[in-house]
Design a protein around this motif. Structure first.
Motif, short mmCIF file in Angstrom:
data_model
loop_
_atom_site.label_atom_id
_atom_site.label_comp_id
_atom_site.label_asym_id
_atom_site.label_seq_id
_atom_site.Cartn_x
_atom_site.Cartn_y
_atom_site.Cartn_z
N ASN A 84 29.98 38.01 44.73
CA ASN A 84 30.61 38.29 46.02
C ASN A 84 32.02 37.71 46.03
O ASN A 84 32.26 36.62 46.54
CB ASN A 84 29.78 37.69 47.15
N VAL A 85 32.96 38.46 45.45
CA VAL A 85 34.38 38.07 45.46
C VAL A 85 35.18 39.33 45.81
O VAL A 85 35.25 40.25 45.00
CB VAL A 85 34.84 37.50 44.11
N TYR A 86 35.74 39.37 46.98
CA TYR A 86 36.47 40.56 47.44
C TYR A 86 37.90 40.52 46.92
O TYR A 86 38.69 39.66 47.30
CB TYR A 86 36.47 40.61 48.97
N GLY A 87 38.20 41.45 46.01
CA GLY A 87 39.53 41.44 45.42
C GLY A 87 39.92 42.80 44.86
O GLY A 87 39.14 43.76 44.91
N PRO A 88 41.13 42.92 44.34
CA PRO A 88 41.63 44.19 43.79
C PRO A 88 40.83 44.60 42.54
O PRO A 88 40.66 43.80 41.62
CB PRO A 88 43.09 43.88 43.43
N ARG A 89 40.38 45.85 42.51
CA ARG A 89 39.50 46.32 41.45
C ARG A 89 40.03 47.60 40.80
O ARG A 89 40.35 48.57 41.48
CB ARG A 89 38.10 46.61 42.00
N LEU A 143 43.68 47.23 31.41
CA LEU A 143 43.70 47.19 32.87
C LEU A 143 42.75 46.09 33.32
O LEU A 143 41.53 46.18 33.13
CB LEU A 143 43.27 48.54 33.45
N MET A 144 43.30 45.03 33.91
CA MET A 144 42.52 43.85 34.27
C MET A 144 42.34 43.76 35.78
O MET A 144 43.26 44.01 36.55
CB MET A 144 43.22 42.59 33.77
N ASN A 145 41.13 43.37 36.20
CA ASN A 145 40.85 43.14 37.61
C ASN A 145 41.54 41.87 38.10
O ASN A 145 42.00 41.04 37.31
CB ASN A 145 39.35 43.00 37.84
N LYS A 146 41.53 41.72 39.43
CA LYS A 146 42.00 40.49 40.04
C LYS A 146 40.91 39.92 40.94
O LYS A 146 40.12 40.66 41.51
CB LYS A 146 43.28 40.74 40.85
N LEU A 147 40.91 38.60 41.06
CA LEU A 147 39.99 37.93 41.98
C LEU A 147 40.59 37.85 43.37
O LEU A 147 39.89 37.88 44.38
CB LEU A 147 39.64 36.53 41.46
N THR A 148 41.91 37.71 43.43
CA THR A 148 42.68 37.75 44.66
C THR A 148 43.96 38.51 44.33
O THR A 148 44.23 38.80 43.15
CB THR A 148 43.03 36.33 45.15
N PRO A 149 44.79 38.82 45.33
CA PRO A 149 46.05 39.49 45.00
C PRO A 149 46.92 38.72 44.02
O PRO A 149 47.80 39.31 43.38
CB PRO A 149 46.73 39.62 46.37
N PHE A 150 46.66 37.42 43.87
CA PHE A 150 47.54 36.58 43.05
C PHE A 150 46.84 35.95 41.85
O PHE A 150 47.48 35.28 41.05
CB PHE A 150 48.16 35.48 43.91
N GLU A 151 45.53 36.15 41.72
CA GLU A 151 44.77 35.51 40.64
C GLU A 151 44.08 36.56 39.78
O GLU A 151 43.27 37.36 40.28
CB GLU A 151 43.72 34.55 41.20
#
Length: 249
Positions: A84-89, A143-151
């Motif tokens: 459960n980590v809402y981030g850019p996918r 192409l890499m996911n992010k955990l937050t917009p900055f991480e």
């Protein structure tokens, strides 16, 4: 009655229950992609017209997850049902691009809601542009996911292969992404691993995983091989081979 897509129907405790798709569920996109493919191959407008309200509702729900950076956000990567980590996918962004294309084709064919298509196609164009701008990491060649917009998320996920499969990258990036997947995710005797490195059992707090939920290394989400990743890899490889120029003997 509200046209929200059902995700599952199963026995729970003492009765059968229906589980409906949450706003960021990838099945909102797959039903539209599948329906578009069905329409192209069958010309069966009657069935697609019946499903149309569900597809429209699904796309509306999914687009509530478009961030200010014009990429899609979700709780989970790829095909997961844990964490459960809402981030850019990457995966959801790619599927949304494809779903908008298919929905536009369906809407145009059915002569329904065509006035909404320019706005949808504008969203599609922004997502396609930012798929590379926001997710491509040159040093990772993927192409890499992010955990937050900055991480950044340091894991390589099989879902990024869908971008190559759907021809959303230029030829050089497609070949590079496939090669990276071959080097990092491919287990030659089995297929494409779900994600690597297989260290999620050490990162349960970071990804909000329950104890043991990800599986031990090499199993389940934690580096296990799932069939759809292998299928995406094969399809992406096929597309690259088709696009290569014919060489004279």
């Amino acid at each position: 009655a509200d046209s929200i897509l059902a995700h599952a129907y199963y026995w729970k405790d003492s009765t059968f229950v229906t589980e409906f798709c949450q706003a960021d569920n990838w099945n909102h996109l797959w039903i539209t992609i599948a329906s578009g493919a069905y329409l192209r191959h069958s010309a069966d407008t009657a069935i697609v017209r019946l499903v149309y309200p569900v597809m429209k509702k699904s796309l509306e729900m999914m687009l509530t997850n478009m961030g200010p950076d014009s990429v899609m956000y979700a709780i989970r990567p790829d095909w997961w049902d844990a964490g459960n980590v809402y981030g850019p996918r990457v995966y959801i962004t790619v599927l949304t691009i494809r779903a908008i294309d298919e929905f536009s084709h369906i809407s145009h064919t059915l002569k329904t809601d065509e006035h909404e298509l320019p706005g949808l196609l504008s969203i599609r164009d922004a997502l396609k542009k930012n798929l590379v701008n926001r997710f491509w990491q040159e040093d990772q060649a993927y192409l890499m996911n992010k955990l937050t917009p900055f991480e950044w998320d340091g894991h390589f996920y099989s879902g990024s292969l869908v971008a190559a499969m759907y021809n959303l990258l230029d030829d050089d990036k497609s070949r590079t992404l496939i090669k990276t997947a071959e080097n990092i995710l491919l287990e030659p005797h089995i297929g494409i691993r779900n994600a690597m490195p297989d260290d999620f059992h050490l990162l349960e707090e970071k990804y909000n995983l329950k104890a043991g939920e990800a599986g031990r290394p090499g199993y389940y989400f934690n580096g296990g091989v799932w069939p759809q990743g292998t299928a995406w890899y094969i399809e992406a490889l096929s597309l690259i081979h088709i696009s290569e120029p014919t060489r004279p003997y």
